[in-house]
Design an enzyme around this catalytic site. Structure first.
Site, PDB file in Angstrom:
ATOM      1  N   LYS A   1      13.305   3.815 -29.143  1.00 55.48           N
ATOM      2  CA  LYS A   1      12.021   3.805 -29.761  1.00 55.48           C
ATOM      3  C   LYS A   1      11.229   5.164 -29.467  1.00 55.48           C
ATOM      4  O   LYS A   1      11.200   5.235 -28.258  1.00 55.48           O
ATOM      5  CB  LYS A   1      11.036   2.850 -29.634  1.00 55.48           C
ATOM      6  CG  LYS A   1       9.846   2.872 -30.266  1.00 55.48           C
ATOM      7  CD  LYS A   1       9.037   1.287 -30.139  1.00 55.48           C
ATOM      8  CE  LYS A   1       7.879   1.457 -31.346  1.00 55.48           C
ATOM      9  NZ  LYS A   1       7.317   0.216 -31.537  1.00 55.48           N
TER      10      LYS A   1
ATOM     11  N   ILE B   1      16.779   2.654 -37.765  1.00 55.06           N
ATOM     12  CA  ILE B   1      16.863   1.358 -38.031  1.00 55.06           C
ATOM     13  C   ILE B   1      15.314   0.625 -38.218  1.00 55.06           C
ATOM     14  O   ILE B   1      15.450  -0.649 -38.632  1.00 55.06           O
ATOM     15  CB  ILE B   1      17.548   0.397 -36.997  1.00 55.06           C
ATOM     16  CG1 ILE B   1      16.785   0.781 -35.603  1.00 55.06           C
ATOM     17  CG2 ILE B   1      19.032   0.913 -37.004  1.00 55.06           C
ATOM     18  CD1 ILE B   1      17.552  -0.279 -34.709  1.00 55.06           C
ATOM     19  N   GLY B   2      14.200   1.388 -38.046  1.00 54.25           N
ATOM     20  CA  GLY B   2      13.128   0.847 -38.221  1.00 54.25           C
ATOM     21  C   GLY B   2      12.157   1.795 -37.794  1.00 54.25           C
ATOM     22  O   GLY B   2      12.170   2.603 -37.209  1.00 54.25           O
TER      23      GLY B   2
ATOM     24  N   ASP C   1       0.852  -8.976 -29.887  1.00 51.87           N
ATOM     25  CA  ASP C   1       1.275  -8.513 -31.318  1.00 51.87           C
ATOM     26  C   ASP C   1       2.476  -9.395 -31.681  1.00 51.87           C
ATOM     27  O   ASP C   1       3.232  -8.987 -32.338  1.00 51.87           O
ATOM     28  CB  ASP C   1       1.619  -7.071 -31.330  1.00 51.87           C
ATOM     29  CG  ASP C   1       1.770  -6.505 -32.882  1.00 51.87           C
ATOM     30  OD1 ASP C   1       1.279  -7.307 -33.603  1.00 51.87           O
ATOM     31  OD2 ASP C   1       2.457  -5.658 -33.147  1.00 51.87           O
TER      32      ASP C   1
ATOM     33  N   MET D   1       3.368   3.526 -34.991  1.00 47.85           N
ATOM     34  CA  MET D   1       3.244   4.351 -33.528  1.00 47.85           C
ATOM     35  C   MET D   1       4.585   4.981 -33.420  1.00 47.85           C
ATOM     36  O   MET D   1       4.727   5.939 -32.764  1.00 47.85           O
ATOM     37  CB  MET D   1       2.758   3.387 -32.620  1.00 47.85           C
ATOM     38  CG  MET D   1       2.481   4.085 -31.383  1.00 47.85           C
ATOM     39  SD  MET D   1       2.038   2.754 -29.986  1.00 47.85           S
ATOM     40  CE  MET D   1       1.463   3.992 -28.847  1.00 47.85           C
TER      41      MET D   1
ATOM     42  N   VAL E   1      12.328   3.805 -34.690  1.00 47.43           N
ATOM     43  CA  VAL E   1      13.570   3.219 -33.621  1.00 47.43           C
ATOM     44  C   VAL E   1      14.897   3.573 -34.283  1.00 47.43           C
ATOM     45  O   VAL E   1      15.028   3.545 -35.340  1.00 47.43           O
ATOM     46  CB  VAL E   1      13.488   1.478 -33.863  1.00 47.43           C
ATOM     47  CG1 VAL E   1      14.589   1.065 -32.851  1.00 47.43           C
ATOM     48  CG2 VAL E   1      11.972   1.119 -33.158  1.00 47.43           C
TER      49      VAL E   1
END
Length: 571
Positions: free
Chosen positions: A113, A90-91, A206, A95, A98
């Site tokens: 992740k 999904i992403g 972040d 680094m 996911v």
């Protein structure tokens, strides 16, 4: 998963990560091919790839991540992972990747992740990944994505998190800005969540719209349908519940305690967050505080109100420079209908000096809540005190004075000795213009040369230091010119000596604009000295005392700061 489904920042991050992975495995990494394939990102890809290569080149060889000697094929998504069944990707970012997964034992949907380059990273890389994730796992808040488990399976670090169905704030803002009151509500909720993390000693570092997931509150939606709304604060938009993600996975911008610099965090910071980084974070300062996250929250509010980040540039490097050097355009100049109180709240978060922002995320949230309730907010300027605080504040360049602390102490002594000798000559009835002209010309030029050589021996000279050196050189020229003018006009020696204080004051006005507004006070003291000098006999001794103190006190201050910083680095 197609890159077309990712945001622009995430596409950049994923492309660069793939390029660097190919390079680490001994394969040719063709930036030209990547630019041809992603033509809309070509300029940014080239700029960021150059930055990544510089960071990798600067990495000490002994600290480089461990790279296998034989080429490895890309690791495919696992079908199962311990108690988890992987459903889909999904992403991904620079680094980690996911996945959406099902936890078999509890029969629930979760997000996992995994460290993107686990087999290529060092023990230190994996240690940081897991240690920061474990910190995030201690956070329990309804508006922070819950971390269920942190582990390491066959050398592969992983984090199991709450799965949030829906899109993120970045995707929502791609449709345009939000209504001001809704933006205030949503960011206030996020700020309260961030405050809890701060209270537990965790900085996000972040924060950005892509790291805020939006979940539909079905209960609230059902309530709205079952009864008439009695408040403008409850509507369809406010059914969106923000959840902050990637806590503890924020990118480090400083050297780790073991001295290793991580290329992924260096380039990732430039790729992912140039528009949301506080100036002190963009310049690599080590002493980050909650004010760093407050700045990012203000940048998120700014984008919610205007539909764009506070700073826009053709590439992330220029954006970082704008963060450091420029002020954002007031939101009301970009979007009509924003109340001045809300604009002031937003701009207070975006102040360059951390001390001029909200001290905590809770204070920021309280002002947003007060605005929505129609109450007075604390961010209103307070007249003269607000003006003075802005005028006397330090700039982001003031840190260069740590390089000059000891030199300024020696400079204060040298200038006092020069003025004392001149005063003694005057008291001894030395009236020859050439004597004074030669002593000041040779003395100032020789001492300036020595001072500059000593500074260059201490390390690289920054551009701003060269600007200040030019200002100081202008002051030296003005001082020497005074003696020349006295000789040409056949005036008594030292008749124009008050001009020395005027020239020095002008140099400190320049320093005040570049380094710290407190030098305006020093400039004023020198201008006052210039008006008093004609009234006293020991005019050069008076000037020498004032100018030496003007260098001595800040010299001691910044020399101590340098010693403290060196001590912290040694520890």
């Amino acid at each position: 998963m197609s890159l077309a489904n990712l945001s622009r920042d995430d596409r950049l991050s994923a492309i660069l990560a793939d390029l660097f992975e190919q390079q680490q495995r001994g394969r040719p990494a063709s930036i030209d091919a990547a630019c041809r394939e992603h033509a809309d990102l070509a300029d940014e890809l080239r700029a960021l790839w150059a930055t990544a290569q510089f960071a990798a080149f600067a990495l000490p060889r002994g600290d480089s991540p461990t790279v296998p000697q034989t080429p490895l094929e890309p690791m495919p998504p696992p079908d199962s992972f311990g108690d988890y069944e992987i459903l889909e990707e999904i992403g991904r970012g620079g680094m980690g990747v996911v996945y959406k997964a099902r936890q078999k034992s509890l029969d629930r949907i979760v997000a996992i992740k995994m460290m993107r380059e686990a087999r290529l990273s060092s023990e230190s890389d994996r240690g940081r990944f897991l240690a920061e994730a474990e910190s995030a796992a201690r956070l329990k808040h309804p508006n922070i994505v819950t971390v269920y488990e942190v582990g390491n399976q066959n050398g592969l670090p992983f984090i199991v998190m709450e799965f949030v169905e829906g899109r993120n704030l970045s995707q929502r803002l791609s449709e345009g800005p939000m209504q001001p009151r809704e933006a205030a509500r949503l960011v206030a909720v996020v700020a309260r969540a961030v405050q809890q993390a701060h209270e537990r000693g965790i900085l996000h570092r972040d924060l950005k719209p892509a790291n805020i997931l939006l979940q539909n509150d079905e209960r609230e939606t059902r309530n709205d349908e079952s009864k008439p709304s009695h408040s403008s604060l409850i509507n369809h938009r406010s059914s969106l519940v923000p959840k902050v993600t990637d806590f503890g996975l924020a990118k480090r911008l400083t050297v780790s305690p073991d001295g290793m610099r991580d290329w992924r965090t260096q380039t990732g910071a430039i790729v992912g967050t140039p528009g949301y980084m506080a100036p002190e974070q963009a310049t690599g300062r080590k002493d980050l505080t909650p004010a760093t996250d407050v700045y990012a929250l203000g940048a998120i509010l700014y984008e919610c109100l205007t539909g764009r980040p506070p700073f826009l540039a053709t590439n992330p490097i220029d954006a970082l420079m704008m963060v450091v050097e420029q002020e954002p355009v007031p939101p009301r100049m970009l979007t009509a209908g924003i109340d001045r109180e809300l604009e002031m709240i937003c701009l207070k978060c975006l102040q360059k000096p951390p001390e001029l922002r909200y001290a905590t995320s809770a204070e920021f949230a309280a002002d947003l809540e007060a605005y929505r309730a129609g109450e007075a907010v604390s961010s209103q300027p307070s007249g003269l005190s607000y003006f003075l605080s802005r005028m006397l504040r330090e700039t982001h360049h003031v840190g260069v004075l740590e390089n000059w602390g000891l030199l300024w102490i020696w400079h204060s002594l040298a200038t006092f000795v020069l003025c004392l000798l001149t005063q003694i000559m005057a008291w001894s009835n030395v009236t020859d213009h050439t004597t004074y002209l030669l002593m000041w010309s040779i003395g100032l030029i020789a001492w300036g040369t020595i001072l500059w050589r000593l500074r260059r021996r201490a390390g690289p000279v920054l551009f701003v230091e060269r600007q200040l050196a030019h200002a100081w050189a202008a002051g030296v020229c003005a001082s020497i010119a005074m003696f020349v003018i006295e000789r040409v006009m056949e005036l008594p020696v030292l008749n124009l000596s008050p001009a020395l204080a005027v020239a020095a004051g002008m140099v400190f006005v320049i320093k005040a604009g570049i380094l710290s507004g407190r030098f305006y006070v020093t400039a004023a003291a020198l201008f006052l000295t210039a008006t008093i000098m004609p009234l006293v006999d020991a005019k050069l001794l008076l000037f020498g005392s004032v100018i030496s103190l003007a260098f001595l006190f800040p010299g001691i201050k910044y020399y101590r700061l340098r010693l403290r910083a060196d001590g912290d680095s040694g520890a």
